[in-house]
Scaffold this motif. Structure first.
Motif, PDB file in Angstrom:
ATOM      1  N   HIS A  10       0.852  -1.186   0.000  1.00  0.00           N
ATOM      2  CA  HIS A  10       0.000   0.000   0.000  1.00  0.00           C
ATOM      3  C   HIS A  10       0.896   1.247   0.000  1.00  0.00           C
ATOM      4  O   HIS A  10       1.790   1.344  -0.841  1.00  0.00           O
ATOM      5  CB  HIS A  10      -0.964  -0.040   1.179  1.00  0.00           C
ATOM      6  N   ALA A  11       0.697   2.187   0.921  1.00  0.00           N
ATOM      7  CA  ALA A  11       1.540   3.385   0.959  1.00  0.00           C
ATOM      8  C   ALA A  11       2.594   3.297   2.061  1.00  0.00           C
ATOM      9  O   ALA A  11       3.215   4.315   2.388  1.00  0.00           O
ATOM     10  CB  ALA A  11       0.668   4.617   1.168  1.00  0.00           C
ATOM     11  N   THR A  24       6.416   5.520   6.510  1.00  0.00           N
ATOM     12  CA  THR A  24       5.310   6.289   5.940  1.00  0.00           C
ATOM     13  C   THR A  24       3.992   5.530   6.062  1.00  0.00           C
ATOM     14  O   THR A  24       3.935   4.328   5.825  1.00  0.00           O
ATOM     15  CB  THR A  24       5.564   6.605   4.454  1.00  0.00           C
ATOM     16  N   ASP A  25       2.942   6.228   6.433  1.00  0.00           N
ATOM     17  CA  ASP A  25       1.554   5.753   6.424  1.00  0.00           C
ATOM     18  C   ASP A  25       1.438   4.267   6.804  1.00  0.00           C
ATOM     19  O   ASP A  25       0.973   3.437   5.999  1.00  0.00           O
ATOM     20  CB  ASP A  25       0.939   5.967   5.042  1.00  0.00           C
ATOM     21  N   PRO A  26       1.811   3.897   8.026  1.00  0.00           N
ATOM     22  CA  PRO A  26       1.844   2.464   8.376  1.00  0.00           C
ATOM     23  C   PRO A  26       0.459   1.819   8.374  1.00  0.00           C
ATOM     24  O   PRO A  26      -0.482   2.336   8.968  1.00  0.00           O
ATOM     25  CB  PRO A  26       2.463   2.454   9.783  1.00  0.00           C
ATOM     26  N   LEU A  27       0.374   0.673   7.694  1.00  0.00           N
ATOM     27  CA  LEU A  27      -0.852  -0.126   7.652  1.00  0.00           C
ATOM     28  C   LEU A  27      -0.437  -1.589   7.764  1.00  0.00           C
ATOM     29  O   LEU A  27       0.099  -2.171   6.821  1.00  0.00           O
ATOM     30  CB  LEU A  27      -1.613   0.135   6.346  1.00  0.00           C
ATOM     31  N   PHE A  28      -0.655  -2.164   8.939  1.00  0.00           N
ATOM     32  CA  PHE A  28      -0.090  -3.466   9.292  1.00  0.00           C
ATOM     33  C   PHE A  28      -1.164  -4.501   9.622  1.00  0.00           C
ATOM     34  O   PHE A  28      -1.019  -5.260  10.574  1.00  0.00           O
ATOM     35  CB  PHE A  28       0.843  -3.330  10.501  1.00  0.00           C
ATOM     36  N   VAL A  29      -2.246  -4.530   8.865  1.00  0.00           N
ATOM     37  CA  VAL A  29      -3.333  -5.453   9.176  1.00  0.00           C
ATOM     38  C   VAL A  29      -3.707  -6.259   7.937  1.00  0.00           C
ATOM     39  O   VAL A  29      -3.481  -5.836   6.798  1.00  0.00           O
ATOM     40  CB  VAL A  29      -4.588  -4.708   9.691  1.00  0.00           C
ATOM     41  N   GLY A 153       2.259  10.423  -0.693  1.00  0.00           N
ATOM     42  CA  GLY A 153       0.994  10.117  -0.030  1.00  0.00           C
ATOM     43  C   GLY A 153      -0.047   9.772  -1.071  1.00  0.00           C
ATOM     44  O   GLY A 153       0.160   8.910  -1.920  1.00  0.00           O
ATOM     45  N   ASP A 154      -1.184  10.441  -1.036  1.00  0.00           N
ATOM     46  CA  ASP A 154      -2.191  10.373  -2.092  1.00  0.00           C
ATOM     47  C   ASP A 154      -2.282  11.755  -2.713  1.00  0.00           C
ATOM     48  O   ASP A 154      -2.414  12.760  -2.006  1.00  0.00           O
ATOM     49  CB  ASP A 154      -3.565   9.996  -1.514  1.00  0.00           C
ATOM     50  N   THR A 155      -2.243  11.824  -4.017  1.00  0.00           N
ATOM     51  CA  THR A 155      -2.347  13.121  -4.678  1.00  0.00           C
ATOM     52  C   THR A 155      -2.734  12.917  -6.128  1.00  0.00           C
ATOM     53  O   THR A 155      -2.497  11.852  -6.709  1.00  0.00           O
ATOM     54  CB  THR A 155      -1.031  13.909  -4.601  1.00  0.00           C
ATOM     55  N   VAL A 207       4.036   2.847  -5.622  1.00  0.00           N
ATOM     56  CA  VAL A 207       3.424   2.344  -4.387  1.00  0.00           C
ATOM     57  C   VAL A 207       1.909   2.496  -4.487  1.00  0.00           C
ATOM     58  O   VAL A 207       1.382   2.923  -5.511  1.00  0.00           O
ATOM     59  CB  VAL A 207       3.973   3.086  -3.136  1.00  0.00           C
ATOM     60  N   HIS A 208       1.211   2.116  -3.429  1.00  0.00           N
ATOM     61  CA  HIS A 208      -0.243   2.303  -3.329  1.00  0.00           C
ATOM     62  C   HIS A 208      -0.979   1.546  -4.436  1.00  0.00           C
ATOM     63  O   HIS A 208      -1.794   2.101  -5.173  1.00  0.00           O
ATOM     64  CB  HIS A 208      -0.588   3.792  -3.370  1.00  0.00           C
TER      65      HIS A 208
END
Length: 260
Positions: A10-11, A24-29, A153-155, A207-208
């Motif tokens: 992801h990001a 950056t922008d941690p998403l660990f699930v 990020g998102d842009t 990424v993302h």
């Protein structure tokens, strides 16, 4: 030591530069709301180790409270201005986990060891959806040490992107999303390749994309899940052939070319 980038999915990335570890922008699930992780193992404990954590905006797949709770007590967190007011869970993490939270707006700079983190604008809805107020604009960040690494990020594309971001050596650009359609304020593979022509980095990492997908939608436009990374590589080669593009697997590291 040259800058090193790890893509966790992801990001979520780790940028290591000048002895400083930036997350950056941690998403660990494995699952978040209606989304399921379909590619890549969950990042291990090493992914949570950071000297500073950057949060680009308040959407739950970028500011994810349970993932932030996995950070070491006392971790330093840089978030958009107004985030603590808009997301009460941040106040709890600050009091219970001792997270040190710094709010920034575009143009602000924060020194972390031997690197400087500069917040830059992003064209994206930064609210805490579904009903947050417009109090925390979305941001990107430039991490400046031995190299200048831009985390977008998102842009979406915006007219003064190159001027607002400034010179960069490495660009971490979103090239997809988590559903079959991208809304306003996002980069797809083609627009991300156009961003390279404006930013003129030496290296880029997509990424993302290719990590999370809505549950029950495996058969709906699956190419939108699988293809953005490869498509970005192809389009970047056409529009910005001077840029070295590194398409990483989940958990893979790369040492892009350092500063000019």
């Amino acid at each position: 030591m040259p800058v090193e980038v790890t893509w966790w999915g992801h990001a979520t990335c780790t940028i290591e530069d000048s002895g400083v570890r930036v997350l950056t922008d941690p998403l660990f699930v494995r699952r978040m709301a209606h989304l399921r992780r379909r590619r890549g193992e969950l990042p291990g404990p090493e992914a949570t180790v950071a000297d500073v954590v950057l949060v680009s905006h308040l959407h739950s797949d970028h500011l994810h409270l349970p993932s932030l709770a996995r950070l070491a007590p006392g971790s330093r967190l840089i978030v958009p201005l107004g985030a603590v007011r808009s997301v009460p869970g941040l106040r709890m993490l600050r009091s219970v986990r001792g997270l040190r939270i710094t709010e920034v707006a575009a143009g602000d700079e924060v020194r972390v060891g031997e690197v400087r983190v500069r917040a830059v604008p992003a064209m994206h809805d930064g609210r805490r959806l579904p009903m947050g107020p417009h109090r925390s604009p979305a941001l990107g960040f430039v991490v400046e040490g031995e190299a200048r690494t831009y985390f977008a990020g998102d842009t979406g594309l915006f007219d003064d992107m190159a001027e607002a971001v400034g010179p960069v050596d490495v660009a971490l650009l979103p090239v997809g999303g988590w559903g079959p359609y991208l809304g306003h304020g996002h980069l797809d593979a083609g627009r991300a390749a156009q961003a390279l022509t404006r930013l003129a980095p030496r290296s880029a990492v997509p990424v993302h994309y290719g990590t999370y997908w809505p549950i029950g939608m495996d058969g709906v436009r699956p190419h939108e899940f699988h293809s953005p990374g490869d498509e970005f590589v192809r389009k970047a080669a056409l529009l910005a052939p001077e840029v070295s593009v590194h398409r990483l697997s989940h958990g893979e590291q790369v040492r892009p070319e350092a500063a000019r």
